[in-house]
Design a protein around this motif. Structure first.
Motif, PDB file in Angstrom:
ATOM      1  N   ASP A   1      19.623  -2.491  -3.879  1.00 44.12           N
ATOM      2  CA  ASP A   1      18.587  -1.780  -4.837  1.00 44.12           C
ATOM      3  C   ASP A   1      17.367  -3.062  -4.962  1.00 44.12           C
ATOM      4  N   VAL A   2      17.973  -4.120  -5.317  1.00 47.55           N
ATOM      5  CA  VAL A   2      17.057  -5.321  -5.493  1.00 47.55           C
ATOM      6  C   VAL A   2      16.354  -5.652  -4.204  1.00 47.55           C
ATOM      7  N   ALA A   3      17.139  -5.698  -2.935  1.00 44.98           N
ATOM      8  CA  ALA A   3      16.415  -5.956  -1.617  1.00 44.98           C
ATOM      9  C   ALA A   3      15.587  -5.004  -1.368  1.00 44.98           C
ATOM     10  N   GLN A   4      15.752  -3.765  -1.506  1.00 44.03           N
ATOM     11  CA  GLN A   4      14.912  -2.724  -1.036  1.00 44.03           C
ATOM     12  C   GLN A   4      13.385  -2.829  -1.946  1.00 44.03           C
ATOM     13  N   ARG A   5      13.664  -3.086  -3.293  1.00 42.93           N
ATOM     14  CA  ARG A   5      12.533  -3.162  -4.172  1.00 42.93           C
ATOM     15  C   ARG A   5      11.499  -4.522  -3.575  1.00 42.93           C
ATOM     16  N   ALA A   6      12.241  -5.516  -3.321  1.00 38.83           N
ATOM     17  CA  ALA A   6      11.443  -6.678  -2.997  1.00 38.83           C
ATOM     18  C   ALA A   6      10.658  -6.398  -1.311  1.00 38.83           C
ATOM     19  N   LEU A   7      11.560  -5.592  -0.449  1.00 35.94           N
ATOM     20  CA  LEU A   7      10.783  -5.194   0.690  1.00 35.94           C
ATOM     21  C   LEU A   7       9.496  -4.182   0.448  1.00 35.94           C
ATOM     22  N   THR A   8       9.764  -3.266  -0.613  1.00 32.85           N
ATOM     23  CA  THR A   8       8.466  -2.349  -0.686  1.00 32.85           C
ATOM     24  C   THR A   8       7.638  -3.191  -1.318  1.00 32.85           C
ATOM     25  N   ALA A   9       7.701  -4.061  -2.395  1.00 32.54           N
ATOM     26  CA  ALA A   9       6.588  -4.850  -2.832  1.00 32.54           C
ATOM     27  C   ALA A   9       5.803  -5.699  -1.781  1.00 32.54           C
ATOM     28  N   LEU A  10       6.670  -6.152  -0.794  1.00 30.16           N
ATOM     29  CA  LEU A  10       6.092  -7.054   0.283  1.00 30.16           C
ATOM     30  C   LEU A  10       5.242  -6.281   1.150  1.00 30.16           C
ATOM     31  N   GLY A  11       5.791  -4.864   1.295  1.00 32.78           N
ATOM     32  CA  GLY A  11       5.021  -4.107   2.328  1.00 32.78           C
ATOM     33  C   GLY A  11       3.941  -3.463   1.937  1.00 32.78           C
ATOM     34  N   GLY A  12       3.687  -3.624   0.644  1.00 34.49           N
ATOM     35  CA  GLY A  12       2.497  -2.883   0.057  1.00 34.49           C
ATOM     36  C   GLY A  12       1.188  -3.317   0.220  1.00 34.49           C
ATOM     37  N   GLY A  13       0.941  -4.416   1.300  1.00 35.84           N
ATOM     38  CA  GLY A  13      -0.258  -4.718   1.503  1.00 35.84           C
ATOM     39  C   GLY A  13      -0.930  -5.846   0.611  1.00 35.84           C
TER      40      GLY A  13
END
Length: 689
Positions: free
Chosen positions: A350-362
């Motif tokens: 869950d933590v890793a996915q949230r980090a990836l989502t934040a990094l992939g938001g542009g």
């Protein structure tokens, strides 16, 4: 219904049994399948965790400990009875192999013997020995002959070798599928220390107890076993009356008419039920020599349909009960440990996915801002922990729980020294030779007091230790929760999905850091290791031994001394009295008395108080180390590399797939629990009557 003189209501043995339950093959097959399903589920979970890359190492201790705990899960079938009545014969017949020592001419083992799964095609024999300092060591015997020299009473008089338990490991189908057969010693052949541990195992870990007696003449001896081991009658699922061939045959060895045999059985069954206070349908009349011959030596059975029916009824009754009252309990405990491991994995994904989502938001500054926010929140968490992780706080926390521990220690000290003083006074009042009978009375008296007080002290120590652990883990969890709340990318995480320090996850992780042999040793008296066993269901009283080992603390000196007293001091009394060394008896008891006073010194600066303070500091350090590890883990998970939008999208999708996979594993685990629950409640269509 009929009522015998004891007032116990009994029912006639049913001529037609209820719907036939799975026998030994079915029960063990069912149990093994569910346990294997949990292990397979853990393996798949750990493979899903590989998506975390280098961070997958964070879940290894949890999954390793959960796997070890599930692998140690056993269904415990325990056989009790006096010496020489056929307990070992029955154990070997159930296993279909010679696993426990048998000696017709010199019966009696000095300690419990466990037969459990091993990897060798031939039995391996191991004994656990307790030395004069209270420490336990494990010795691997070369063969059955050496094992017998430790376990059999006539080769190890008064258990002078200090045997605590014997273990036989063997790659046998029944054992491999999760059965553990326990052969309890007769109360006369063992020591009070062994008897006390036997009582604990019977009351806490046994899934079915079978009592064995030799004919109707053995009822008195079985009563003594029930009394000495505090056996509740409801715990005894079967009483086997071991009858000689002459019970079933004439003096010329001609089998008696079936009607006559069945009539004798009913008479014997009714008498046993009334005398022993056991329901009549739990009493079984068997020729164990024949049963052993059939199961182990593949001999022909008795030419008696009545005996065949009795064997069949016994097996259906015992295995039906184990199925309904053991399988669900053990599987549920194994599932608890698996759930803890899966929760730890889900939280990290869950933590890793949230980090990836934040990094992939542009947002090109997302990574830098996320790291800055985490660094600030971690600094506050560190400061929060430092407020409670000081030696001064440890002293205050230890002091808060010291009074109750001091009361138990003072009581133990006074009671044990008074028991020793009584013996010393009686030694001084006797002129001439000290008889072995008198020495045995002294031995029993000293051991009984020591063991009782050790248990009380152990419970007090365990309660205090757990309270200290709860204090520190609550503060550590609060510090970690603060990080989640202060970092925007983490703040919307559901509380149930957040990483935590305390609870079963923390303790299971500690188990994962322990050597496999240590986990096995601590789980020996329990049905399983891991978080399930950490609740206190470990012989030794209150689970202190497991908590102390899991937290990396030193052994409790006072308890070790108590354990040594249960063996070395009493054996010393016996040995020296037998050799008529009065001065040695007095000197030895005096030394032991001094040792107790030293170990249980509760004065300021005393040994026990210093040890307790060190234990509180040790818990603080271990929890602080775990908090640091969790904070580092969250930081590492937030530092997922940003190698470009395509890579981020692919990794984000892989992470989402892994999270869905963990949810699927949780659902599978729920189905396994439901299957076990159906067995427990009878919702699977069969109930053991």
């Amino acid at each position: 219904m009929t009522t015998h003189d004891t007032g116990v209501e009994t029912a006639a043995v049913p001529t037609a049994l209820p719907a036939k339950p799975p026998g030994v093959e079915g029960v063990l097959g069912e149990f093994a399948a569910m346990r294997s399903a949990v292990l397979d589920l853990l393996d798949r979970g750990q493979r899903l965790g590989a998506i975390l890359g280098p961070n997958a190492t964070q879940i290894v201790p949890l999954f390793s400990a959960a796997r070890a705990a599930v692998d140690q899960s056993r269904l415990n079938l325990t056989v009790i009875g006096a010496e020489g009545v056929g307990k070992s014969t029955l154990i070997n017949a159930i296993a279909g192999a010679d696993l426990t020592p048998r000696e017709r001419d010199h019966p009696g083992t000095v300690a419990p013997t466990y037969a459990e799964a091993g990897e060798s095609a031939s039995p391996e024999f191991i004994v656990t020995l307790r030395g004069t300092d209270g420490a336990e060591t494990v010795h691997r015997c070369a063969d059955l002959a050496e094992f017998r020299r430790y376990l059999l009473q006539h080769e190890n008089r008064d258990n002078e070798r200090g045997v605590v338990r014997g273990v036989v490991r063997y790659d046998h189908p029944a054992l491999r599928r999760g059965l553990r057969l326990v052969d309890m010693p007769g109360v006369h052949a063992s020591s009070p220390l062994v008897n006390q541990e036997a009582r604990r195992f019977l009351s806490e870990e046994t899934h079915a107890a079978v009592a064995v007696t030799y004919g109707r003449t053995g009822f008195g001896a079985l009563h003594e076993v029930f009394r000495e081991l505090d056996v509740e009658r409801d715990l005894v699922q079967a009483v086997v009356i071991n009858q000689e061939l002459g019970y079933f045959a004439s003096s010329g060895l001609e089998m008696l008419p079936e009607a006559e045999v069945r009539a004798k059985m009913e008479e014997t069954r009714a008498a046993a039920s009334g005398e022993l206070g056991i329901a009549v349908d739990r009493v079984f009349i068997l020729n164990l020599a024949s049963l052993y011959g059939v199961k182990v030596q593949h001999a022909a059975p008795l030419a008696s349909a009545a005996h065949d029916d009795e064997v069949d009824r016994f097996e259906r009754h015992v295995w039906g009960y184990i199925r309904q009252n053991g399988v669900a309990e053990v599987i549920d405990r194994a599932a608890d440990d698996a759930t803890t491991a899966l929760h730890g994995l889900f939280g990290r994904l869950d933590v890793a996915q949230r980090a990836l989502t934040a990094l992939g938001g542009g947002d090109r500054g997302a990574a830098k801002r996320m790291q800055s926010e985490f660094k600030s929140a971690r600094g506050r968490a560190d400061r929060t922990w430092r407020e409670v992780g000081t030696p001064e706080v440890a002293i205050a926390v230890a002091a808060q729980h010291w009074p109750a521990l001091k009361v138990a220690a003072d009581h133990a000290r006074d009671a044990i020294t008074a028991a020793v003083d009584t013996v010393l006074g009686e030694v001084g009042s006797i002129n001439g030779r000290i008889s072995q009978r008198q020495a045995a009375v002294w031995k029993q008296g000293v051991q009984t007091v020591v063991l009782r007080e050790r248990d009380m002290l152990d419970r007090s120590y365990s309660d205090a230790l757990r309270a200290v652990l709860d204090y520190y883990t609550a503060h550590a969890d609060a510090a970690l929760s603060g990080v989640y709340e202060q970092v925007p990318v983490l703040s919307e995480s559901a509380p149930g999905d957040r990483l935590i320090v305390g609870g079963g996850g923390f303790l299971l992780t500690q188990m994962g850091r322990m050597e496999p042999s240590t986990v096995e040793q601590l789980a020996k008296w329990g049905a399983a290791g891991g978080a399930g066993a950490l609740g206190g269901k470990i012989a030794g009283g209150g689970g202190t031994a497991l908590l102390v080992a899991a937290l990396g603390l030193n052994p409790v000196t006072a308890l070790a001394v108590g354990g040594a007293a249960g063996m070395s001091a009493a054996l010393m009394i016996w040995r020296f009295a037998r050799d008529e060394h009065r001065e040695a008896v007095v000197a030895g008891l005096t030394r032991y008395r001094t040792g107790v006073l030293t170990a249980l010194d509760t004065s300021p600066g005393g040994s026990l108080r210093n040890e307790w303070l060190a234990a509180a500091r040790g818990v603080s350090e271990r929890v602080g180390s775990s908090l640091e590890s969790q904070l580092m883990g969250v930081g590492a998970l937030l530092s997922a590399p940003a190698d470009g939008a395509v890579t981020l999208d692919a990794r984000r999708q892989s992470m989402a797939d892994a999270l869905a996979g963990v949810d699927g594993l949780r659902q599978e685990l729920d189905h396994i629990r439901a299957r076990a629950e159906a067995i427990d409640t009878g919702a699977d269509g069969w109930r053991n009557e």
